[in-house]
Design a protein around this motif. Structure first.
Motif, PDB file in Angstrom:
ATOM      1  N   PRO A  60       0.980  -1.155   0.003  1.00 21.59           N
ATOM      2  CA  PRO A  60       0.074   0.014  -0.087  1.00 21.59           C
ATOM      3  C   PRO A  60       0.960   1.215   0.004  1.00 21.59           C
ATOM      4  O   PRO A  60       0.330   2.384  -0.501  1.00 21.59           O
ATOM      5  CB  PRO A  60      -0.915  -0.217   1.284  1.00 21.59           C
ATOM      6  N   ASN A  61       2.183   1.195   0.437  1.00 26.10           N
ATOM      7  CA  ASN A  61       3.092   2.394   0.554  1.00 26.10           C
ATOM      8  C   ASN A  61       3.120   2.873  -0.936  1.00 26.10           C
ATOM      9  O   ASN A  61       3.353   4.375  -1.100  1.00 26.10           O
ATOM     10  CB  ASN A  61       4.481   2.257   0.867  1.00 26.10           C
ATOM     11  N   TYR A  62       2.879   2.228  -1.840  1.00 29.53           N
ATOM     12  CA  TYR A  62       3.028   2.797  -3.355  1.00 29.53           C
ATOM     13  C   TYR A  62       2.063   2.754  -4.007  1.00 29.53           C
ATOM     14  O   TYR A  62       1.578   3.875  -4.579  1.00 29.53           O
ATOM     15  CB  TYR A  62       3.965   1.669  -3.944  1.00 29.53           C
ATOM     16  N   LEU A  63       0.893   2.114  -3.808  1.00 25.27           N
ATOM     17  CA  LEU A  63      -0.561   1.930  -4.388  1.00 25.27           C
ATOM     18  C   LEU A  63      -1.386   2.829  -3.841  1.00 25.27           C
ATOM     19  O   LEU A  63      -2.311   3.333  -4.669  1.00 25.27           O
ATOM     20  CB  LEU A  63      -0.840   0.345  -4.370  1.00 25.27           C
ATOM     21  N   VAL A  64      -1.473   2.879  -2.642  1.00 24.78           N
ATOM     22  CA  VAL A  64      -2.481   3.666  -2.013  1.00 24.78           C
ATOM     23  C   VAL A  64      -2.165   5.432  -2.562  1.00 24.78           C
ATOM     24  O   VAL A  64      -3.419   5.762  -2.692  1.00 24.78           O
ATOM     25  CB  VAL A  64      -2.867   3.617  -0.489  1.00 24.78           C
ATOM     26  N   PRO A  65      -1.170   5.868  -2.571  1.00 27.65           N
ATOM     27  CA  PRO A  65      -1.087   7.254  -2.992  1.00 27.65           C
ATOM     28  C   PRO A  65      -1.645   7.345  -4.512  1.00 27.65           C
ATOM     29  O   PRO A  65      -2.120   8.369  -4.808  1.00 27.65           O
ATOM     30  CB  PRO A  65       0.291   7.499  -2.848  1.00 27.65           C
ATOM     31  N   LEU A  66      -1.224   6.279  -5.227  1.00 23.35           N
ATOM     32  CA  LEU A  66      -1.652   6.504  -6.661  1.00 23.35           C
ATOM     33  C   LEU A  66      -3.163   6.321  -6.805  1.00 23.35           C
ATOM     34  O   LEU A  66      -3.872   6.868  -7.446  1.00 23.35           O
ATOM     35  CB  LEU A  66      -1.183   5.268  -7.514  1.00 23.35           C
ATOM     36  N   ALA A  67      -3.832   5.478  -5.963  1.00 19.66           N
ATOM     37  CA  ALA A  67      -5.330   5.099  -6.035  1.00 19.66           C
ATOM     38  C   ALA A  67      -5.741   6.432  -5.340  1.00 19.66           C
ATOM     39  O   ALA A  67      -6.850   6.807  -5.920  1.00 19.66           O
ATOM     40  CB  ALA A  67      -5.497   4.151  -4.979  1.00 19.66           C
ATOM     41  N   ILE A  68      -5.506   7.196  -4.542  1.00 16.34           N
ATOM     42  CA  ILE A  68      -5.942   8.454  -3.855  1.00 16.34           C
ATOM     43  C   ILE A  68      -6.026   9.478  -5.169  1.00 16.34           C
ATOM     44  O   ILE A  68      -7.015  10.230  -5.169  1.00 16.34           O
ATOM     45  CB  ILE A  68      -5.364   8.957  -2.563  1.00 16.34           C
ATOM     46  N   GLU A  69      -5.044   9.531  -5.931  1.00 20.36           N
ATOM     47  CA  GLU A  69      -4.881  10.552  -6.976  1.00 20.36           C
ATOM     48  C   GLU A  69      -5.975  10.332  -7.869  1.00 20.36           C
ATOM     49  O   GLU A  69      -6.824  11.188  -8.192  1.00 20.36           O
ATOM     50  CB  GLU A  69      -3.766  10.546  -7.647  1.00 20.36           C
ATOM     51  N   LYS A  70      -6.429   9.031  -8.097  1.00 23.33           N
ATOM     52  CA  LYS A  70      -7.637   8.730  -9.032  1.00 23.33           C
ATOM     53  C   LYS A  70      -8.784   8.702  -8.255  1.00 23.33           C
ATOM     54  O   LYS A  70      -9.788   9.330  -9.048  1.00 23.33           O
ATOM     55  CB  LYS A  70      -7.517   7.153  -9.495  1.00 23.33           C
ATOM     56  N   LEU A  71      -8.999   8.571  -7.187  1.00 24.23           N
ATOM     57  CA  LEU A  71     -10.375   9.059  -6.235  1.00 24.23           C
ATOM     58  C   LEU A  71     -10.356  10.425  -6.181  1.00 24.23           C
ATOM     59  O   LEU A  71     -11.687  10.885  -6.205  1.00 24.23           O
ATOM     60  CB  LEU A  71     -10.207   8.286  -4.908  1.00 24.23           C
ATOM     61  N   LYS A  72      -9.531  11.317  -6.285  1.00 22.69           N
ATOM     62  CA  LYS A  72      -9.672  12.725  -6.253  1.00 22.69           C
ATOM     63  C   LYS A  72     -10.291  13.285  -7.399  1.00 22.69           C
ATOM     64  O   LYS A  72     -10.992  14.089  -7.570  1.00 22.69           O
ATOM     65  CB  LYS A  72      -8.286  13.600  -6.095  1.00 22.69           C
ATOM     66  N   ASP A  73     -10.009  12.423  -8.530  1.00 24.47           N
ATOM     67  CA  ASP A  73     -10.747  12.709  -9.727  1.00 24.47           C
ATOM     68  C   ASP A  73     -11.995  12.382  -9.980  1.00 24.47           C
ATOM     69  O   ASP A  73     -12.983  12.898 -10.463  1.00 24.47           O
ATOM     70  CB  ASP A  73      -9.945  12.258 -10.947  1.00 24.47           C
ATOM     71  N   ASP A  74     -12.297  11.177  -9.321  1.00 22.56           N
ATOM     72  CA  ASP A  74     -13.784  10.478  -9.510  1.00 22.56           C
ATOM     73  C   ASP A  74     -13.935   9.543  -7.833  1.00 22.56           C
ATOM     74  O   ASP A  74     -13.414   8.458  -8.294  1.00 22.56           O
ATOM     75  CB  ASP A  74     -14.024   9.789 -10.562  1.00 22.56           C
ATOM     76  N   LEU A  75     -14.384  10.009  -6.996  1.00 19.48           N
ATOM     77  CA  LEU A  75     -14.332   9.086  -5.663  1.00 19.48           C
ATOM     78  C   LEU A  75     -15.117   7.887  -6.082  1.00 19.48           C
ATOM     79  O   LEU A  75     -14.864   6.868  -5.279  1.00 19.48           O
ATOM     80  CB  LEU A  75     -15.012  10.103  -4.805  1.00 19.48           C
ATOM     81  N   PHE A  76     -16.002   7.786  -6.994  1.00 13.31           N
ATOM     82  CA  PHE A  76     -16.725   6.655  -7.225  1.00 13.31           C
ATOM     83  C   PHE A  76     -16.333   5.827  -8.544  1.00 13.31           C
ATOM     84  O   PHE A  76     -17.113   5.128  -9.193  1.00 13.31           O
ATOM     85  CB  PHE A  76     -18.279   6.769  -7.008  1.00 13.31           C
ATOM     86  N   VAL A  77     -15.063   6.225  -8.800  1.00 13.95           N
ATOM     87  CA  VAL A  77     -14.619   5.360 -10.024  1.00 13.95           C
ATOM     88  C   VAL A  77     -15.094   4.048 -10.159  1.00 13.95           C
ATOM     89  O   VAL A  77     -14.816   3.282  -9.169  1.00 13.95           O
ATOM     90  CB  VAL A  77     -13.088   5.878 -10.147  1.00 13.95           C
ATOM     91  N   GLU A  78     -15.562   3.352 -11.309  1.00 16.53           N
ATOM     92  CA  GLU A  78     -15.632   2.070 -11.300  1.00 16.53           C
ATOM     93  C   GLU A  78     -14.757   1.258 -11.898  1.00 16.53           C
ATOM     94  O   GLU A  78     -13.981   1.643 -13.032  1.00 16.53           O
ATOM     95  CB  GLU A  78     -16.890   1.932 -12.283  1.00 16.53           C
ATOM     96  N   ALA A  79     -14.136   0.645 -11.279  1.00 18.95           N
ATOM     97  CA  ALA A  79     -12.821  -0.221 -11.778  1.00 18.95           C
ATOM     98  C   ALA A  79     -13.118  -1.539 -11.839  1.00 18.95           C
ATOM     99  O   ALA A  79     -12.557  -2.576 -11.160  1.00 18.95           O
ATOM    100  CB  ALA A  79     -11.633  -0.173 -10.495  1.00 18.95           C
TER     101      ALA A  79
END
Length: 131
Positions: A60-79
């Motif tokens: 998560p040290n690498y992945l969560v910051p990247l995920a948060i960037e995507k969530l800032k663009d669209d909190l409910f992004v469908e993955a």
């Protein structure tokens, strides 16, 4: 490019200095996908890729910051599964991670608060986030 962002251009294998054995025919589809994704520069991971890797407890040290960037663009992004599936997997990251990464924790709390009604109706919040 900022020197502190160089990590984004490396794969999980490079970042963790860990080589995954090649997938075999006996491995599950998820395992095969995770092994393949561990070789991709993390900056190229999609919301779907992040959802899978975070859901499988990859670093998560690498992945969560990247995920948060995507969530800032669209909190409910469908993955791949349903609207908010990436958000759900990020919120399921164990509390010790969030306690160690207070800045990311605050970012998530702010995003949740800003859309609290939608979050409450769309996501089953883990206990850690219910305050």
């Amino acid at each position: 490019m900022n020197r502190k962002d160089v990590w984004r251009y490396k794969s999980l294998e490079q970042l963790e200095n860990k080589r995954w054995e090649p997938a075999t025919e006996h491995d599950s589809i998820v395992t095969k996908r995770c092994i393949a994704l561990s070789k991709v520069p993390v900056i190229k991971l999609t919301a779907s890729d992040l959802r899978v890797l975070i859901g499988q407890s990859f670093n998560p040290n690498y992945l969560v910051p990247l995920a948060i960037e995507k969530l800032k663009d669209d909190l409910f992004v469908e993955a791949d599964l349903y609207p908010g599936d990436l958000l759900k997997n990020v919120l399921d990251v164990p509390p010790p991670f969030w306690e160690e990464h207070q800045e990311l924790h605050q970012d998530m709390k702010q995003m949740i608060r800003s859309r609290a009604v939608e979050v409450a109706s769309e996501i089953d919040l883990p206990g850690y986030w219910q305050s």
